[in-house]
Scaffold this motif. Structure first.
Motif, PDB file in Angstrom:
ATOM      1  N   TYR A  40      10.335 -22.459 -25.757  1.00 22.71           N
ATOM      2  CA  TYR A  40      11.550 -23.062 -26.311  1.00 22.71           C
ATOM      3  C   TYR A  40      12.225 -23.966 -25.288  1.00 22.71           C
ATOM      4  CZ  TYR A  40      10.605 -19.148 -29.412  1.00 22.71           C
ATOM      5  OH  TYR A  40       9.986 -18.253 -30.246  1.00 22.71           O
ATOM      6  N   SER A  41      12.277 -23.517 -24.038  1.00 24.61           N
ATOM      7  CA  SER A  41      12.909 -24.349 -23.013  1.00 24.61           C
ATOM      8  C   SER A  41      12.070 -25.590 -22.730  1.00 24.61           C
ATOM      9  CB  SER A  41      13.134 -23.546 -21.726  1.00 24.61           C
ATOM     10  OG  SER A  41      11.920 -23.186 -21.114  1.00 24.61           O
ATOM     11  N   LEU A  42      10.756 -25.445 -22.806  1.00 24.70           N
ATOM     12  CA  LEU A  42       9.877 -26.601 -22.608  1.00 24.70           C
ATOM     13  C   LEU A  42      10.129 -27.648 -23.688  1.00 24.70           C
ATOM     14  CD1 LEU A  42       7.645 -27.240 -20.511  1.00 24.70           C
ATOM     15  CD2 LEU A  42       5.979 -26.418 -22.188  1.00 24.70           C
ATOM     16  N   TYR A  43      10.288 -27.193 -24.917  1.00 26.08           N
ATOM     17  CA  TYR A  43      10.591 -28.110 -26.020  1.00 26.08           C
ATOM     18  C   TYR A  43      11.905 -28.844 -25.783  1.00 26.08           C
ATOM     19  CZ  TYR A  43      12.053 -29.574 -30.714  1.00 26.08           C
ATOM     20  OH  TYR A  43      12.504 -30.300 -31.795  1.00 26.08           O
ATOM     21  N   LEU A  44      12.938 -28.109 -25.381  1.00 26.34           N
ATOM     22  CA  LEU A  44      14.244 -28.725 -25.156  1.00 26.34           C
ATOM     23  C   LEU A  44      14.208 -29.680 -23.964  1.00 26.34           C
ATOM     24  CD1 LEU A  44      16.324 -25.525 -25.858  1.00 26.34           C
ATOM     25  CD2 LEU A  44      16.446 -27.645 -27.189  1.00 26.34           C
ATOM     26  N   LEU A  45      13.444 -29.314 -22.931  1.00 24.51           N
ATOM     27  CA  LEU A  45      13.275 -30.206 -21.794  1.00 24.51           C
ATOM     28  C   LEU A  45      12.609 -31.507 -22.240  1.00 24.51           C
ATOM     29  CD1 LEU A  45      13.123 -30.893 -18.731  1.00 24.51           C
ATOM     30  CD2 LEU A  45      10.957 -29.610 -18.691  1.00 24.51           C
ATOM     31  N   PHE A  46      11.516 -31.397 -22.978  1.00 29.00           N
ATOM     32  CA  PHE A  46      10.783 -32.584 -23.413  1.00 29.00           C
ATOM     33  C   PHE A  46      11.618 -33.434 -24.372  1.00 29.00           C
ATOM     34  CE2 PHE A  46       6.422 -30.376 -22.744  1.00 29.00           C
ATOM     35  CZ  PHE A  46       6.505 -30.646 -21.390  1.00 29.00           C
ATOM     36  N   LYS A  47      12.389 -32.773 -25.208  1.00 28.01           N
ATOM     37  CA  LYS A  47      13.240 -33.514 -26.145  1.00 28.01           C
ATOM     38  C   LYS A  47      14.276 -34.338 -25.393  1.00 28.01           C
ATOM     39  CE  LYS A  47      16.029 -32.836 -30.322  1.00 28.01           C
ATOM     40  NZ  LYS A  47      16.610 -31.817 -31.252  1.00 28.01           N
ATOM     41  N   ALA A  48      14.856 -33.747 -24.342  1.00 27.49           N
ATOM     42  CA  ALA A  48      15.833 -34.478 -23.538  1.00 27.49           C
ATOM     43  C   ALA A  48      15.174 -35.631 -22.794  1.00 27.49           C
ATOM     44  CB  ALA A  48      16.510 -33.527 -22.555  1.00 27.49           C
ATOM     45  N   ILE A  49      13.988 -35.390 -22.242  1.00 23.96           N
ATOM     46  CA  ILE A  49      13.273 -36.445 -21.509  1.00 23.96           C
ATOM     47  C   ILE A  49      12.935 -37.604 -22.437  1.00 23.96           C
ATOM     48  CG2 ILE A  49      11.111 -36.993 -20.326  1.00 23.96           C
ATOM     49  CD1 ILE A  49      11.162 -34.182 -19.151  1.00 23.96           C
ATOM     50  N   ARG A  50      12.536 -37.290 -23.674  1.00 26.28           N
ATOM     51  CA  ARG A  50      12.066 -38.328 -24.593  1.00 26.28           C
ATOM     52  C   ARG A  50      13.123 -39.375 -24.889  1.00 26.28           C
ATOM     53  NH1 ARG A  50      10.456 -42.111 -26.567  1.00 26.28           N
ATOM     54  NH2 ARG A  50       8.940 -42.388 -28.255  1.00 26.28           N
ATOM     55  N   SER A  51      14.390 -39.019 -24.766  1.00 24.48           N
ATOM     56  CA  SER A  51      15.437 -40.013 -24.996  1.00 24.48           C
ATOM     57  C   SER A  51      15.556 -40.989 -23.833  1.00 24.48           C
ATOM     58  CB  SER A  51      16.790 -39.305 -25.220  1.00 24.48           C
ATOM     59  OG  SER A  51      17.206 -38.625 -24.036  1.00 24.48           O
ATOM     60  N   ARG A  52      14.845 -40.703 -22.733  1.00 23.33           N
ATOM     61  CA  ARG A  52      14.930 -41.543 -21.544  1.00 23.33           C
ATOM     62  C   ARG A  52      13.573 -42.095 -21.113  1.00 23.33           C
ATOM     63  NH1 ARG A  52      17.992 -37.105 -21.869  1.00 23.33           N
ATOM     64  NH2 ARG A  52      20.015 -36.909 -20.864  1.00 23.33           N
ATOM     65  N   SER A  53      12.480 -41.447 -21.549  1.00 20.35           N
ATOM     66  CA  SER A  53      11.151 -41.826 -21.088  1.00 20.35           C
ATOM     67  C   SER A  53      10.129 -41.491 -22.166  1.00 20.35           C
ATOM     68  CB  SER A  53      10.817 -41.090 -19.785  1.00 20.35           C
ATOM     69  OG  SER A  53       9.620 -41.563 -19.225  1.00 20.35           O
ATOM     70  N   THR A  54       8.954 -42.134 -22.089  1.00 24.17           N
ATOM     71  CA  THR A  54       7.908 -41.914 -23.080  1.00 24.17           C
ATOM     72  C   THR A  54       6.688 -41.228 -22.483  1.00 24.17           C
ATOM     73  OG1 THR A  54       8.635 -43.948 -24.157  1.00 24.17           O
ATOM     74  CG2 THR A  54       6.544 -43.045 -24.894  1.00 24.17           C
ATOM     75  N   VAL A  55       6.519 -41.344 -21.161  1.00 25.39           N
ATOM     76  CA  VAL A  55       5.366 -40.767 -20.464  1.00 25.39           C
ATOM     77  C   VAL A  55       5.869 -39.939 -19.286  1.00 25.39           C
ATOM     78  CG1 VAL A  55       3.260 -41.259 -19.148  1.00 25.39           C
ATOM     79  CG2 VAL A  55       3.855 -42.681 -21.118  1.00 25.39           C
ATOM     80  N   ALA A  56       5.269 -38.765 -19.084  1.00 25.43           N
ATOM     81  CA  ALA A  56       5.643 -37.896 -17.967  1.00 25.43           C
ATOM     82  C   ALA A  56       4.392 -37.395 -17.259  1.00 25.43           C
ATOM     83  CB  ALA A  56       6.477 -36.715 -18.450  1.00 25.43           C
ATOM     84  N   LEU A  57       4.448 -37.334 -15.925  1.00 21.40           N
ATOM     85  CA  LEU A  57       3.388 -36.715 -15.130  1.00 21.40           C
ATOM     86  C   LEU A  57       3.727 -35.251 -14.895  1.00 21.40           C
ATOM     87  CD1 LEU A  57       2.767 -39.400 -12.346  1.00 21.40           C
ATOM     88  CD2 LEU A  57       1.619 -39.168 -14.548  1.00 21.40           C
ATOM     89  N   SER A  58       2.699 -34.401 -14.863  1.00 19.98           N
ATOM     90  CA  SER A  58       2.899 -32.964 -14.729  1.00 19.98           C
ATOM     91  C   SER A  58       1.959 -32.385 -13.682  1.00 19.98           C
ATOM     92  CB  SER A  58       2.648 -32.279 -16.083  1.00 19.98           C
ATOM     93  OG  SER A  58       2.561 -30.873 -15.936  1.00 19.98           O
ATOM     94  N   GLY A  59       2.386 -31.273 -13.062  1.00 18.99           N
ATOM     95  CA  GLY A  59       1.544 -30.576 -12.096  1.00 18.99           C
ATOM     96  C   GLY A  59       0.698 -29.481 -12.712  1.00 18.99           C
ATOM     97  N   GLU A  60       0.611 -29.445 -14.045  1.00 16.37           N
ATOM     98  CA  GLU A  60      -0.165 -28.414 -14.735  1.00 16.37           C
ATOM     99  C   GLU A  60      -1.604 -28.364 -14.245  1.00 16.37           C
ATOM    100  OE1 GLU A  60       0.794 -25.642 -16.499  1.00 16.37           O
ATOM    101  OE2 GLU A  60       1.402 -26.774 -18.271  1.00 16.37           O
ATOM    102  N   SER A  61      -2.156 -27.169 -14.172  1.00 13.91           N
ATOM    103  CA  SER A  61      -3.565 -26.873 -13.880  1.00 13.91           C
ATOM    104  C   SER A  61      -3.896 -26.745 -12.405  1.00 13.91           C
ATOM    105  CB  SER A  61      -4.508 -27.916 -14.516  1.00 13.91           C
ATOM    106  OG  SER A  61      -4.246 -28.050 -15.896  1.00 13.91           O
ATOM    107  N   ALA A  62      -2.958 -27.015 -11.513  1.00 13.08           N
ATOM    108  CA  ALA A  62      -3.247 -26.858 -10.084  1.00 13.08           C
ATOM    109  C   ALA A  62      -3.470 -25.395  -9.723  1.00 13.08           C
ATOM    110  CB  ALA A  62      -2.107 -27.445  -9.247  1.00 13.08           C
ATOM    111  N   ASP A  63      -2.734 -24.479 -10.346  1.00  8.97           N
ATOM    112  CA  ASP A  63      -2.904 -23.058 -10.031  1.00  8.97           C
ATOM    113  C   ASP A  63      -4.289 -22.560 -10.414  1.00  8.97           C
ATOM    114  OD1 ASP A  63      -0.345 -22.245  -8.910  1.00  8.97           O
ATOM    115  OD2 ASP A  63       0.470 -22.734 -10.869  1.00  8.97           O
ATOM    116  N   GLU A  64      -4.780 -22.996 -11.560  1.00  2.37           N
ATOM    117  CA  GLU A  64      -6.109 -22.598 -11.994  1.00  2.37           C
ATOM    118  C   GLU A  64      -7.184 -23.199 -11.098  1.00  2.37           C
ATOM    119  OE1 GLU A  64      -3.232 -22.090 -15.120  1.00  2.37           O
ATOM    120  OE2 GLU A  64      -3.756 -23.868 -13.976  1.00  2.37           O
ATOM    121  N   LEU A  65      -6.942 -24.401 -10.619  1.00  2.00           N
ATOM    122  CA  LEU A  65      -7.946 -25.113  -9.822  1.00  2.00           C
ATOM    123  C   LEU A  65      -7.972 -24.651  -8.369  1.00  2.00           C
ATOM    124  CD1 LEU A  65     -10.053 -27.346  -9.629  1.00  2.00           C
ATOM    125  CD2 LEU A  65      -8.187 -29.002  -9.353  1.00  2.00           C
TER     126      LEU A  65
END
Length: 619
Positions: free
Chosen positions: A361-386
């Motif tokens: 839910y917080s991820l959704y609200l974060l992305f919703k807020a970002i979308r009003s300011r930006s269209t593309v975001a970089l993420s650090g996802e998958s580093a822990d698995e790698l």
């Protein structure tokens, strides 16, 4: 990014079936708010919803290839190919002409030039369908790590496909139903590749191709993780990790719309942000824009526990000062997280009950807020698995256990106990199911001759994370970001980096006695010491007791009513769970008892509001 959908029927003329395809495509509107289109041709119909990121005017879809007045192929495409400029130059040298500046046209032309083997030439995150009008065959292709989702349903005379479950179940021939195995996937945290949870649906495997013809459906892989001997020394390995990261972040800065970076104050997101800041400074002279999520009163309320050692906010501030980012905090409260509208939007985005509860839910609200300011975001996802960031990579008990390594924290955090209490562990025979899926996973792991037992076991654990756990996280991030029309890019999923680091020995990945040694060494010159030395901390979860109390009230209402969930759970056990003292469920995350409560609430809504039927075979 976009959303795709389509239908192949060798027994019908689909030019006469417009309503079905349009209903399927309409479910993808959130994924593609900028434009939509359909193409019909005899036995095939392709649909598309577009989020315009590259070549805003020329990249409309479905896109047809034209050669000498003929249309040899049509594509409906989602994602980004980061090496499309090099491929376009090569294709031009081979005689291909281009009408647009989009990567979509490059992918289409690459297919015409190299056939099915073209997929191995692509660097990016993508899921697409190509209809070859010459052979009357459909090709479904997914990127190597499974960043972009793609599902399909085999019919009696063809196939239905889409970026999400809902695109397929919008077709009148497909019922949204879940059977016992589907529920085992929801509650068992096995993340089985290819399993789409809903009955009759399948997922195109990461690195997979599904070819549909009059002869039926043929599945193949153009990429999978392979074991290779690592011959580089430590210094060379650290340098190579840095070089690949620099290259992939640079490639992923390409965008014709505003771009930002997600920043948690951890090593992964800070490294990506720092590299993006350097790249943007060199290319445009602009500062990198960053966003983070926090909760009202979280720093004051925070108490260290087995999952979270420290709140993010102080480390985010250190990173922002050091990197020089243009930063904004998105601060949420309980009312935001408990909003029925938010929870419904997330559940519909996932097409499933939540796994991590308030995190989603917080991820959704974060992305919703970002979308009003930006269209593309970089993420650090998958580093822990790698790179081996999770605590269970370094826990001897988890390493030795003959099951998925993340099931030890599942047990310690109370998730398995909660499932037993409400009767789901035994009722769904989760122990046997998890054991079966674990054995299947272990059997597919590629051996490396001469590897010590300790190194071989850590290779297994890395493989399990890169083929199971990471796909859950990637799907969660894709679904929730695309629900608000935000494209999230994941540099750590570059297949060159994954292949290289997967084969680095575990002793090298932990050479300084800590988690993620290689990543730390490769990026420490970019970051403040506080972040370089910070212990792994997952995406944040609220510790507010009032949030737990609100969940208890909702589950109590469910237990006292006529919920379809009550056909699955033990009512006495559910009430006993709720009788435990306040604070029992204050810790969130995918492994926790609190997440089980969240899943039960969502399961009720999934069936009652979203129309998913509990199929036969469930007690």
């Amino acid at each position: 990014m976009c959303g795709i959908a389509g239908w192949v029927s060798y027994g019908r003329d689909l030019t006469r079936h417009s309503e079905e395809l349009e209903a399927m495509v309409a479910t993808m509107a959130c994924r593609g708010p900028d434009a939509g289109g359909v193409w019909r041709g005899g036995h095939a119909a392709l649909g598309h919803r577009r989020l315009a990121v590259i070549d805003l005017e020329g990249g409309r879809q479905p896109m047809v290839a034209e050669d000498g007045g003929q249309v040899p192929a049509v594509i409906s495409y989602s994602g980004e190919v980061y090496n499309f400029r090099e491929l376009r130059d090569e294709l031009r040298s081979r005689g291909h002409a281009f009408r647009t500046a989009s990567d979509t046209e490059v992918v289409l032309r690459a297919y015409l030039e190299w056939g099915e083997g073209f997929a191995a030439r692509l660097n990016g995150m993508f899921a697409f369908a190509i209809w070859d009008t010459r052979t009357q065959e459909l090709l479904l292709v997914r990127d190597r790590l499974g960043v972009k989702p793609l599902f399909y349903h085999v019919t009696e005379d063809g196939v239905l496909f889409g970026s999400e479950h809902k695109a397929i179940t919008a077709h009148p021939a497909v019922e949204a139903a879940v059977d016992a195995d589907g529920l085992r996937e929801v509650f068992g945290l096995t993340m089985t590749p290819g399993h789409a949870v809903l009955r009759g649906l399948r997922e195109v495997l990461p690195g997979g191709i599904v070819r549909v013809s009059r002869d039926g459906v043929r599945r193949s892989r153009y990429w999978r993780l392979e074991s290779r001997r690592h011959t580089d020394d430590l210094a060379t390995t650290v340098r190579t990790v840095r070089e690949i990261l620099e290259d992939t972040v640079r490639r992923q800065l390409i965008s014709d719309v505003p771009l930002c970076s997600l920043l948690s104050g951890g090593l992964d997101s800070s490294a990506v942000t720092a590299l993006a800041a350097r790249g943007l400074a060199e290319e445009t002279g602009e500062k990198v824009r960053t966003f983070s999520v926090d909760f009202v009163g979280h720093s004051e309320r925070f108490r260290p526990n087995a999952v979270w050692e420290s709140p993010d906010a102080p480390f985010v501030a250190d990173a922002v000062r050091h990197i020089g980012a243009d930063h904004e905090d998105i601060v949420l409260d309980n009312a935001d997280l408990l909003s029925p509208d938010v929870r419904g939007a997330v559940r519909r985005a996932l097409d499933l009950p939540t796994v991590t509860g308030d995190m989603e839910y917080s991820l959704y609200l974060l992305f919703k807020a970002i979308r009003s300011r930006s269209t593309v975001a970089l993420s650090g996802e998958s580093a822990d698995e790698l790179f081996g960031g999770y605590s269970h990579f370094h826990d001897p008990e988890a390493v030795r256990s003959a099951t998925f390594p993340w099931h030890l924290p599942y047990r310690r955090a109370g998730g398995q106990d909660a499932l037993r209490a409400v009767g789901l562990w035994d009722g769904l025979e989760l122990g046997d199911y998890i054991d079966q899926r674990y054995k299947e996973a272990i059997a597919e792991i590629p051996d490396l001759d001469g590897e010590s037992p300790e190194e071989a076991r850590m290779r297994e654990i890395s493989y399990l994370h890169l083929t199971r756990f990471v796909t859950f996280l990637l799907d969660r991030k894709d679904r929730i970001s695309m629900a608000v029309g935000l494209e999230v890019r994941v540099p750590f999923c570059d297949h060159r980096l994954v292949e290289y680091v997967f084969n680095a020995p575990w002793a090298m990945k932990t050479f300084d006695g800590r988690e993620k040694s290689l990543l730390r060494a490769a990026t420490e010159d970019l970051l403040p010491r506080s972040i370089v030395e910070r212990k792994k901390s997952p995406y944040p979860s609220t510790q507010d007791l009032n949030y737990e109390i609100a969940l208890r009230e909702r589950v109590a209402a469910l237990a006292g009513g006529d919920s379809p969930v009550l056909d699955l759970v033990d009512r006495r056990g559910l009430r006993g769970l709720l009788d435990r003292p306040p604070g029992t469920f204050s810790i969130g995350g995918p492994y926790s008892a609190r997440a089980v409560l969240e899943r039960l609430i969502d399961l009720d809504q999934w069936v009652r509001e979203d129309g998913v039927r509990l199929a036969g075979g469930i007690r």
